[in-house]
Every structure is written in structure tokens, then in C-alpha cells.
Design a protein around this motif. Structure first.
Motif, PDB file in Angstrom:
ATOM      1  N   ILE A   5       0.841  -1.201   0.000  1.00 16.03           N
ATOM      2  CA  ILE A   5       0.000   0.000   0.000  1.00 16.03           C
ATOM      3  C   ILE A   5       0.873   1.245   0.000  1.00 16.03           C
ATOM      4  N   TRP A   6       1.883   1.219   0.850  1.00 15.19           N
ATOM      5  CA  TRP A   6       2.744   2.397   0.952  1.00 15.19           C
ATOM      6  C   TRP A   6       3.463   2.674  -0.366  1.00 15.19           C
ATOM      7  N   ASN A   7       3.949   1.626  -0.998  1.00 10.47           N
ATOM      8  CA  ASN A   7       4.656   1.819  -2.269  1.00 10.47           C
ATOM      9  C   ASN A   7       3.723   2.427  -3.321  1.00 10.47           C
ATOM     10  N   LYS A   8       2.484   1.961  -3.326  1.00 10.53           N
ATOM     11  CA  LYS A   8       1.541   2.507  -4.302  1.00 10.53           C
ATOM     12  C   LYS A   8       1.191   3.954  -3.970  1.00 10.53           C
ATOM     13  N   LEU A   9       0.918   4.232  -2.712  1.00 12.35           N
ATOM     14  CA  LEU A   9       0.609   5.614  -2.329  1.00 12.35           C
ATOM     15  C   LEU A   9       1.760   6.553  -2.685  1.00 12.35           C
ATOM     16  N   SER A  10       2.960   6.114  -2.426  1.00 12.16           N
ATOM     17  CA  SER A  10       4.122   6.965  -2.711  1.00 12.16           C
ATOM     18  C   SER A  10       4.232   7.293  -4.188  1.00 12.16           C
ATOM     19  N   SER A  11       3.802   6.365  -5.026  1.00 16.36           N
ATOM     20  CA  SER A  11       3.902   6.593  -6.473  1.00 16.36           C
ATOM     21  C   SER A  11       2.820   7.537  -6.986  1.00 16.36           C
ATOM     22  N   MET A  12       1.804   7.791  -6.169  1.00 13.86           N
ATOM     23  CA  MET A  12       0.661   8.562  -6.656  1.00 13.86           C
ATOM     24  C   MET A  12       0.855  10.068  -6.549  1.00 13.86           C
ATOM     25  N   VAL A  13       2.039  10.508  -6.148  1.00 15.68           N
ATOM     26  CA  VAL A  13       2.303  11.950  -6.151  1.00 15.68           C
ATOM     27  C   VAL A  13       2.262  12.500  -7.572  1.00 15.68           C
ATOM     28  N   ALA A  14       2.361  11.612  -8.564  1.00 15.89           N
ATOM     29  CA  ALA A  14       2.302  12.041  -9.965  1.00 15.89           C
ATOM     30  C   ALA A  14       0.918  11.847 -10.568  1.00 15.89           C
ATOM     31  N   ASP A  15      -0.082  11.524  -9.754  1.00 19.44           N
ATOM     32  CA  ASP A  15      -1.432  11.316 -10.276  1.00 19.44           C
ATOM     33  C   ASP A  15      -1.909  12.566 -11.007  1.00 19.44           C
ATOM     34  N   ASP A  16      -2.639  12.361 -12.104  1.00 20.71           N
ATOM     35  CA  ASP A  16      -3.047  13.516 -12.911  1.00 20.71           C
ATOM     36  C   ASP A  16      -4.280  14.228 -12.368  1.00 20.71           C
ATOM     37  N   SER A  17      -4.881  13.740 -11.295  1.00 17.81           N
ATOM     38  CA  SER A  17      -6.055  14.374 -10.701  1.00 17.81           C
ATOM     39  C   SER A  17      -5.642  15.178  -9.470  1.00 17.81           C
ATOM     40  N   SER A  18      -5.946  16.469  -9.464  1.00 16.70           N
ATOM     41  CA  SER A  18      -5.601  17.300  -8.307  1.00 16.70           C
ATOM     42  C   SER A  18      -6.395  16.870  -7.076  1.00 16.70           C
ATOM     43  N   ARG A  19      -7.631  16.404  -7.266  1.00 17.41           N
ATOM     44  CA  ARG A  19      -8.420  15.939  -6.124  1.00 17.41           C
ATOM     45  C   ARG A  19      -7.799  14.691  -5.506  1.00 17.41           C
ATOM     46  N   VAL A  20      -7.265  13.808  -6.346  1.00 18.62           N
ATOM     47  CA  VAL A  20      -6.595  12.619  -5.833  1.00 18.62           C
ATOM     48  C   VAL A  20      -5.352  13.031  -5.042  1.00 18.62           C
ATOM     49  N   ARG A  21      -4.586  13.974  -5.577  1.00 19.23           N
ATOM     50  CA  ARG A  21      -3.372  14.411  -4.872  1.00 19.23           C
ATOM     51  C   ARG A  21      -3.718  15.136  -3.567  1.00 19.23           C
ATOM     52  N   PHE A  22      -4.839  15.847  -3.544  1.00 19.10           N
ATOM     53  CA  PHE A  22      -5.263  16.506  -2.319  1.00 19.10           C
ATOM     54  C   PHE A  22      -5.573  15.473  -1.237  1.00 19.10           C
ATOM     55  N   GLN A  23      -6.361  14.447  -1.583  1.00 18.81           N
ATOM     56  CA  GLN A  23      -6.650  13.402  -0.609  1.00 18.81           C
ATOM     57  C   GLN A  23      -5.380  12.668  -0.211  1.00 18.81           C
ATOM     58  N   LEU A  24      -4.471  12.492  -1.148  1.00 20.75           N
ATOM     59  CA  LEU A  24      -3.196  11.841  -0.839  1.00 20.75           C
ATOM     60  C   LEU A  24      -2.441  12.640   0.221  1.00 20.75           C
ATOM     61  N   ALA A  25      -2.412  13.965   0.072  1.00 18.73           N
ATOM     62  CA  ALA A  25      -1.726  14.803   1.054  1.00 18.73           C
ATOM     63  C   ALA A  25      -2.385  14.680   2.428  1.00 18.73           C
ATOM     64  N   LEU A  26      -3.716  14.656   2.451  1.00 16.74           N
ATOM     65  CA  LEU A  26      -4.421  14.530   3.724  1.00 16.74           C
ATOM     66  C   LEU A  26      -4.135  13.182   4.380  1.00 16.74           C
ATOM     67  N   THR A  27      -4.173  12.117   3.592  1.00 13.10           N
ATOM     68  CA  THR A  27      -3.963  10.775   4.140  1.00 13.10           C
ATOM     69  C   THR A  27      -2.522  10.558   4.568  1.00 13.10           C
ATOM     70  N   LEU A  28      -1.566  10.949   3.733  1.00 10.34           N
ATOM     71  CA  LEU A  28      -0.156  10.745   4.066  1.00 10.34           C
ATOM     72  C   LEU A  28       0.223  11.440   5.364  1.00 10.34           C
ATOM     73  N   GLY A  29      -0.440  12.540   5.654  1.00  3.95           N
ATOM     74  CA  GLY A  29      -0.108  13.288   6.859  1.00  3.95           C
ATOM     75  C   GLY A  29      -0.334  12.523   8.141  1.00  3.95           C
ATOM     76  N   GLY A  30      -1.065  11.426   8.080  1.00  2.00           N
ATOM     77  CA  GLY A  30      -1.301  10.617   9.274  1.00  2.00           C
ATOM     78  C   GLY A  30      -0.347   9.459   9.434  1.00  2.00           C
ATOM     79  N   PHE A  31       0.557   9.259   8.470  1.00  2.00           N
ATOM     80  CA  PHE A  31       1.502   8.149   8.532  1.00  2.00           C
ATOM     81  C   PHE A  31       2.857   8.629   9.046  1.00  2.00           C
ATOM     82  N   ALA A  32       3.533   7.742   9.737  1.00  2.00           N
ATOM     83  CA  ALA A  32       4.842   8.105  10.287  1.00  2.00           C
ATOM     84  C   ALA A  32       5.910   8.203   9.210  1.00  2.00           C
TER      85      ALA A  32
END
Length: 915
Positions: free
Chosen positions: A553-580
């Protein structure tokens, strides 16, 4: 309430009491008669290609405010017959109707009382074979166990809503139960900011303070919690799970994220998640075709003349703009056609109309616009003043139902002057009510949906149905049945359904039946639909263990910083902020999206202890700092690190920073933590930095000058204060920044006054605010006015009023002597005096300069300015007279969300702003 506020209220009410008694006769208040349902139906004016059908009317239903369906298409209607002032009558008048269409022709054939004796019922939702009903302060669960159409089980589930208020506000009650994408039931609190909420079925859980938030609960476990709130009446989700609300003067609002993310890093708070998205402004123009009620005309006239208190809306117009926006609902049906799916519908209960908006993407948010062929007309309107569209419902047949309370008076009783109110019957129409169906011409009705008897396989297939009601109901039933054997079929739908919405519902159902596996999330994270990926990212938070995600999961999430959807990247930023182990991925997001205010804010909202790592990685990255938003991102990180007050980190930044903007931001943050820059200056660098900043006040680069001004705020030395004062003349665009950096004392006040006559008009306005803000400076200002050094006309009305009511009796007395209230001149007289200007041609370039000087600090117009007050886009269609009226009388129309407040701090400093 402070003595000062009591004093102001006393003055206000004394002034009204001194007026001659207001009287109005019955002849001035003619009443409009109600129309029979058949006649009301004929009077509707609706968009070409559509028509209205009657679903139910009195005596089958009365005073309906909300409806819901069970899985077999039966309608439950909340009847608020005790609106607006009969809540305390016992037995209570509120009740729930059960309405049934027995032959499938779309018209209700049978009506019965499902439950009664409910005070002000406002929301209902069918689940687990029974009905949840909200009647503040309670949420009940009602069930018919013997099949007679009447509830024989009545259990109190939750209580406490509005329990912290002095008295309940009939237009600020919990309302609008909705099935959310998280498989929970959501409730809007309607402005009920207080209340200790407890679950009677889970007594071990301590009562929890509502605190202005909205409410959710799991209908299976009764677990409950809170989310961001702020809407009034009407809440709706779209197909992708975004939540929309409204209030009476802001008809279209969107939650961009949930407040649980915003509060996790107190040192880098996010912006409000609730945004107003209507292109034509919150209280947009509307085009009613009904006559203005005579009592409303009289009330407006009295408010304009000052005879009664109250907001004068619309520049003194009785109507023509949203005053009673309610029930905002996203159409999710399949009967209207693709061009209508995802549109929003809002009732203006006071204007007897239904307004439609199309939504288009704007980065991670949306903009709602009138359709091209509805620029000067509404989707649906009636000349009948009794037509009160208060809410809507997406129906099993794919259409949209309009819930018409059908009342003579819908107005809040507290806002009607007593001389008028005594002639009105606020209960008139309590036994009337209608439910209408909007259908396209040529509509072919499908058979009534009967999903209660559907098999699990049928329900799984229904998750991809074209009608939103079918998808939601199938998902709810699958979760209620809690049969995990369906997981393989649901997983197959997630993998292979051609419907993106089917795949989205499949993902959420897997979560709802406790069958969400890592493999399902990997599939969803790779989905071609952005909405599916977005929801999958959020659901990854459920697999967090010890603040870390599984490796795949982490490897996939890390790769999604290049996702072409700004909404996806916004949720990614919110979710990543809770991981160590967020750092590297957030760094990649920052490099891509630093210029996006929402995504960059989400990145900074992560773990406070990781901010220094982001700072170290980006502060020396020259390409990043030169890119749009890059430098600002690092500067805001410095401020947040300073606010955290971890001195090793602060010292690290201070010791390696030579940029004025970084040091100023660090100083601002340290101030929030109760510290000063000087505390970390072990090598005594500050005197040299301040000297360099004084030199930089003459730099040709405006950004360098502003940064230097901000840094000098932290140097109380006379030479820095003098340099800032000298810059007032030479750096006109930075006037506000300079005044914010100057020390507010008698010395600097005297120096400002010496330079007064060299200031431009905008600089004088800022100077007046500066001088009126503290007792020491205010005393010098008033002395100068008394000596004739400064003209009374140079002092803005707001500052004059603050000084006259200052808690320092000497300042208040001097202000009363030198700044007496001028002769009262009505705005109508001023408008009349300036009316010849209506014939003149405007100069856009000169107008823009004036806007930038006088308006942009509080009002946005298109891409310029700041949205502290209403968006000026909303005045474009109002005409010159309305615009002039608001210029000469800016307090004439102030929506609640833009009401300005003034606070006096313990040291006497006066600050103003909005909440």
C-alpha cells in the motif's frame, strides 16, 4: 456579554423606543388565498421539456419538510405542523406520515399516521427495518412490528441537540439525514452550535460536545462522531461522495475535506473546509414570478427608514435575491438525462421558486453556474405565494421530488416586527402540504422498486444501477444483511464493472461488510476513475498499524504523487499526513503542488514533528524556491515551526537563515508560542539583520521590501521605527504592512501624525485604523483632532464609533467631544444626490485602481482581492443604483457569515474581523 455591548444595545433599543409607536392596519396587509392542488399545478412555470406532477397533497400530507423512502419505495414524510411557534403544545403536533402508491401510477393512494407527538420533526431515514427520526433534542428509532402501518416500537437513541442554547431556533435545527459514502447516516446540525450528545443505547460512552459540528452515526453499531459543520437546512451528497449544503443567504456550499484533518497539526491550521462555490455569489439574483407579500414590503420600508432593527437586504429591495435558500440537493437520478445528473437544485422558500446550478471543476473545488438558458429565469417558479419548496428527494423512479410545505408565512417569527406579526397567522396552512414530482416530457415510469425481497446477487448487480437511489439502497441493504459471503462477487464488480460508480460503491460495500483487504485497495488505487482512487486513498487509513501502512500500500501511495487528478493528490496529502513514514511522498507532492493553496495546506497539516524535515529538504532547493508557490511554502513552514516552539528546530532555522521573509515568519510563529526572536539569537545576529532590512526598504524588488518591513516588526529600536515611518511616503503599496509592523505607542503615533498631510487617502485610512487601535495611540490622535492638526473628515466612521465607545473613559469622552455623530442622512437621500452619475460612462482602468485601493482588502472580484466579505461578482447584475446604495451604506445588507466583530484585548488593543 460585556458592559460595553450591553450599553450599545441599550442605546439602540432606547432609540427605537423613543420613536412613535408603529401601527399597520389590516387594509395594508391583504392576504393571498391558497390554491387547490390542481390549480397550483397549472400555475407552475418550468423549464421547457419538463413538467410537474402531483404526488400527494392535503389531506394525505400536511406541512411536510422532509421525506425518505424505504427499500420498497414507500414514502415517510416529516410533518412539521407545529412550525413556527407551536412546539410546546402538547401532545406535540409534529408527526410522521406513511404514504403508499399502491398501483404504481406515481400518485399516493394511501396515507396513514406512522408516529405522532413529535416536537418540530426535521429529519428521517429508513434503516434496519425502522425509521430514524430527528426531533431536537432527540433522535428516535421507530418501527412497525405488526404491519398495521403505525410504529409500535419507539426507542430514544441519541439526545442533547440544541441543549446548550437558551431557546431553540426553529430555523437552526438538526436536519437532512443522508446516507454517506462511508456507510453511515449523517445529520446536519443546522447552526445548533452547542449540545452534549449522548447515546442512550451506549451508556458507557461519555456525552460529547457538539461544538458547531455536524453529526454522524453508524446505524448498525450506533457508534457516533462529528464532522465539519456550518449548513442550515438541506444537505446532499453527489455521486462521488462530496457533501453540499446551504444557508438562507448562501445557496451553494461545498465541504472540501473533513475537519479531522485540519486539527491534527495545531501549528499549521488549514483553511475552512466549507467553501461557497456559486459563480454569481452566495445571495445570487433570483427571478420570482410571485408578488411580494404586503407585510414584507412594509417591513422592508420600516427597516430602510430605521424604524425597526434588522438587516436591509438587496439594497432595500423586497425580493430578487436569495433570502430563504433551502434544501440544496444534488440530482442523482437517471430520468432527466446526462446533462442534468450532478446539477444542484435549491429552493428559495421565500421566493416561491426552484433554482438550478451546473457544476464545473475548478482545481480541487467546483464552481456552480446558471445554465445558459436560465440566465434570467428559474428552473421552476410559481406565482402562488403559498408554494414553499423547502427540500427535495432523489426518487426510486429516477425523478426529483419537491417537498412543498405550502404555508402562508414561512418567515422566521423572530424577524417579523410585532405590529405586523399581530395581524399574521403564522400557523395558516398547517393542515396543507404538497409533494410534487419533476419529470421530463415523455417520461416513462418504471415499475415501483421493491428491493426488500431482492437477493444478495441482485443487490450486488444493483450497485451499478444508473439511478443513485438504487445504488445507495442496495449498498445499505447489503451492509445491513452483513453477509460476508458476497465479498467475492463485490470484489469482481470492483475489478470489472464498466460503471465507475458501480466500482466506487463496491469498494465502499467491501468496507461496510468488514471485507476490505489490501488486494482490493490495490485494485482501487489503480482504477482509471479519479473518484475511485480518491476514496481508496482515504480507506488506506483503515489499514494503518503503528502509524504505518502495509508495504504494498505504501509503495503505491508513494507513487501517486504524480497522479493527474488534483483531487486525488489533495486526498493523498491529507492521508499521508497521518503516517509516520510520510516524508518522501509529501516532499514529492510539495514539489509538484506548492502553488495550490489547498494541497500545500494539506501537506503542512501533517505531523508537526515532520515539518522540519520538509523545511530542510526544500529551503536549499533553488529551483523549488523559484517555482510558483515554492518560497511561500517554505516561509509558511518556518512560521509553523516557530509556533511549535521546539527550540532546537527554531535555532537551526535562525542560524542558517539570511532571508528576511523566513526570519519574519519565524518571528511570527514564535510570537504565537509566547517567545521572541531574540531568545534564539545566541550569536547576536539580529542587529545586523535589522540594519540590512532597513537598507532593503529602498530595494527595487517589492517582495524584498515587504519582507524587510515584516522583519522590522520585531525590532523596537528607534532607528527601525523611524525607517518604517519614512517608508510610508515612498512605498505606497506597502502602507498596510508598514502599519502592522510599527509599534503602536505614543511615540510612533506622534510621528505618524507629523506625516499625516503627506499621506494619500488610502494611507490615511490605514493610519486612522492604526491610531485608533490602542489607547496610547488613540489619545494622541484625539489630541491632534482637537488641535485641528487632523480633520474630523479624515477619520472613518468605523474608527470614530470605536473611539466613542472605548472602555477608557477619557478616550471615550474626548471622542464624544471631537467626533460627534454627524447629521443623519438617509442612504436614499445620498443615492438621489449622486443619481446623475448613473448617466456617466465608467472608466474600467480607473475603477480598477479604486477597487484595489479601497475594496480588494475585503472583497474579491474574479481572481483579485480577498474574500473576507461577499464576492463582488454577485453585484454585477444588480444595477448602478444598487451598487451606489451599498457603497454609501455598506452595512445595509450584511449576511451573517460576513458580520464584522470588534474585540478589545486585555491591553486595550482593538481588533476587528469576522468569525
Amino acid at each position: 456579554m460585556s458592559p460595553r455591548i450591553w450599553f450599545l444595545l441599550l442605546l439602540s433599543f432606547s432609540a427605537f423606543a423613543a420613536e412613535a409607536p408603529l401601527n399597520v392596519g389590516l387594509r395594508e396587509l391583504p392576504r393571498f388565498a391558497p390554491l387547490p392542488p390542481e390549480e397550483a399545478l397549472r400555475r407552475f412555470v418550468i423549464k421547457s421539456g419538463f413538467h410537474v406532477e402531483l404526488v400527494a397533497s392535503e389531506p394525505f400530507v400536511s406541512s411536510p419538510v422532509a421525506i425518505c423512502f424505504d427499500e420498497d419505495s414507500r414514502i415517510f414524510a416529516a410533518e412539521m405542523r407545529d412550525y413556527s411557534e407551536q412546539r410546546d403544545q402538547t401532545p406535540h403536533l409534529g408527526r410522521i406520515r406513511l404514504l403508499e402508491d399502491l398501483d404504481g401510477d406515481g400518485l399516493i393512494d394511501r396515507s396513514g399516521i406512522f408516529a405522532d407527538d413529535l416536537p418540530w420533526p426535521t429529519a428521517l431515514f429508513y434503516s434496519n427495518g425502522g425509521l430514524f427520526v430527528c426531533a431536537a433534542p432527540d433522535i428516535w428509532w421507530l418501527k412497525d412490528t405488526d404491519g398495521d402501518g403505525r410504529a409500535d416500537v419507539r426507542e430514544l437513541i441519541f439526545t442533547g441537540f440544541n441543549s446548550g442554547t437558551a431557546r431553540m431556533n426553529v430555523q437552526a435545527l438538526p436536519n437532512s439525514f443522508a446516507w454517506g459514502p462511508d456507510n453511515r447516516i449523517h445529520l446536519q446540525t443546522g447552526g445548533a452550535n452547542r449540545g452534549l450528545i449522548r447515546c442512550l443505547k451506549l451508556p458507557k460512552i461519555k456525552p460529547q460536545e457538539l461544538a458547531g459540528r455536524d453529526f454522524w452515526f453508524d446505524p448498525q453499531t450506533l457508534e457516533f462522531g462529528f464532522e465539519s459543520g456550518g449548513g442550515q437546512f438541506g444537505m446532499s451528497y453527489d455521486d462521488e461522495g462530496r457533501r453540499f449544503v446551504c444557508n438562507n443567504s448562501d445557496h451553494l456550499r461545498l465541504y472540501l475535506f473533513d475537519g479531522r484533518y485540519a486539527g491534527r497539526n495545531a501549528f499549521a491550521p488549514m483553511r475552512s473546509p466549507l467553501v461557497s462555490i456559486a459563480a454569481d455569489g452566495p445571495a445570487a439574483p433570483v427571478f420570482r414570478i410571485s408578488p411580494d407579500e404586503p407585510w414584507r414590503v412594509i417591513r422592508t420600508r420600516w427597516r430602510v427608514s430605521g424604524k425597526v432593527p434588522g438587516i436591509v437586504e438587496g439594497g432595500g429591495r423586497v425580493s430578487g435575491y436569495f433570502t430563504g435558500a433551502t434544501g440544496t440537493t444534488v440530482y442523482r437520478g437517471d430520468a432527466f438525462g446526462a446533462g442534468f445528473t450532478g446539477n444542484t437544485f435549491t429552493g428559495d422558500a421565500g421566493g416561491n421558486l426552484v433554482h438550478r446550478k451546473r457544476l464545473r471543476p475548478d482545481g480541487i473545488t467546483l464552481i456552480g453556474e446558471r445554465p445558459e438558458d436560465e440566465q434570467r429565469a428559474e428552473f421552476l417558479a410559481s406565482p402562488d405565494t403559498w408554494f414553499r419548496p423547502v427540500s427535495f428527494a432523489n426518487a426510486p423512479d429516477g425523478t426529483l421530488l419537491v417537498i412543498d410545505m405550502y404555508r402562508e408565512v414561512i418567515e422566521h417569527p423572530w424577524s417579523i416586527p410585532e405590529p405586523i406579526k399581530e395581524h399574521l397567522d403564522l400557523a395558516s396552512g398547517s393542515e396543507r402540504g404538497r409533494i410534487w414530482r419533476i419529470v421530463p416530457d415523455g417520461f416513462v415510469r418504471r415499475p415501483l422498486a421493491r428491493l426488500a425481497a431482492a437477493s444478495n446477487d441482485e443487490l450486488v448487480r444493483t450497485l451499478s444501477h444508473s439511478n443513485g437511489w438504487h445504488r445507495d439502497t442496495a449498498a445499505r441493504l447489503l451492509i445491513e444483511r452483513s453477509d460476508r459471503s458476497i465479498a467475492p462477487a463485490v470484489m469482481e464488480m470492483l475489478k470489472a464493472s464498466p460503471s465507475a460508480l458501480g466500482r466506487l460503491h463496491a469498494l465502499r460495500v467491501l468496507d461496510g461488510i468488514a471485507s476490505l483487504q489490501e488486494s482490493a485497495l490495490i485494485v482501487a488505487l489503480n482504477d482509471k476513475a479519479g473518484a475511485v482512487r480518491e476514496h481508496a486513498i482515504e480507506l488506506c487509513e483503515k489499514l494503518r498499524r503503528d502509524d504505518r501502512a502495509p508495504e504494498a500500500i505504501w509503495n503505491k501511495l508513494s507513487s501517486m504523487v504524480a497522479d493527474d487528478s488534483s483531487r486525488v493528490r489533495f486526498q493523498l496529502a491529507l492521508t499521508l499526513g497521518g503516517f509516520a513514514n510520510e516524508g518522501a511522498a509529501l516532499l514529492g507532492l510539495a514539489k509538484r503542488d506548492a502553488a495550490d493553496p489547498w494541497i500545500s495546506s494539506a501537506i503542512r497539516s501533517g505531523r508537526a514533528e515532520r515539518m522540519i524535515e520538509l523545511f530542510r529538504a526544500l529551503n536549499m532547493d533553488t529551483p523549488f524556491l523559484a517555482a510558483p508557490g515554492g518560497n511561500d511554502f517554505v516561509v509558511q513552514l518556518a512560521a509553523a515551526i516557530g509556533a511549535r516552539g521546539a527550540f532546537p528546530e527554531v535555532k537551526e532555522i535562525f542560524g542558517n537563515a539570511a532571508r528576511f521573509d523566513l526570519l519574519a515568519a519565524l518571528g511570527e510563529g514564535l510570537g504565537r508560542s509566547g517567545h521572541r526572536l531574540a531568545e534564539v539569537d545566541q550569536e547576536e545576529r539580529l542587529p545586523f539583520l535589522f540594519a540590512a532590512a532597513r537598507v532593503a526598504l529602498a530595494d527595487v524588488n517589492p517582495a524584498v521590501r515587504i519582507a524587510a518591513i515584516r522583519l522590522l516588526k520585531f525590532d523596537p529600536a528607534a532607528e527601525s521605527q523611524s525607517a518604517l515611518l519614512d517608508a510610508l511616503r515612498s512605498d505606497e503599496p506597502a502602507v498596510r504592512e508598514i502599519f502592522e509592523s510599527l509599534g503602536q505607542n505614543s511615540v510612533s503615533a506622534g510621528e505618524v501624525i507629523k506625516r499625516w498631510h503627506g499621506f494619500s487617502l488610502p494611507a490615511r485610512l490605514e493610519a486612522a485604523r492604526f491610531l485608533a487601535a490602542t489607547p496610547a495611540a488613540a489619545a494622541v490622535l484625539l489630541e491632534s483632532i482637537g488641535q485641528g492638526t487632523i480633520a474630523v473628515a479624515d477619520i472613518p466612521a468605523a474608527q470614530a464609533a470605536e473611539l466613542r465607545h472605548n472602555r477608557d473613559s477619557k478616550i471615550a469622552a474626548a471622542a464624544a467631544r471631537y467626533l460627534p455623530p454627524g447629521p443623519v442622512q438617509s442612504s436614499a437621500e445620498i443615492v438621489a444626490r449622486f443619481s446623475p452619475s448613473f448617466e456617466l460612462s465608467g472608466d474600467k482602468q480607473k475603477g480598477r485602481v479604486i477597487y484595489q485601493q479601497r475594496c480588494s482588502s475585503c472583497h474579491r472580484f474574479r481572481s483579485e482581492g480577498h474574500a473576507f466579505g461577499p464576492d463582488l461578482e454577485s453585484v454585477v447584475d444588480g444595477g448602478k443604483e444598487k451598487l451606489l446604495t451599498h457603497i454609501v451604506d455598506p452595512n445595509r445588507e450584511v449576511a451573517p457569515q460576513f458580520a464584522a466583530y470588534t474585540a478589545e484585548l486585555d491591553d486595550g488593543t482593538v481588533v476587528s474581523g469576522i468569525l
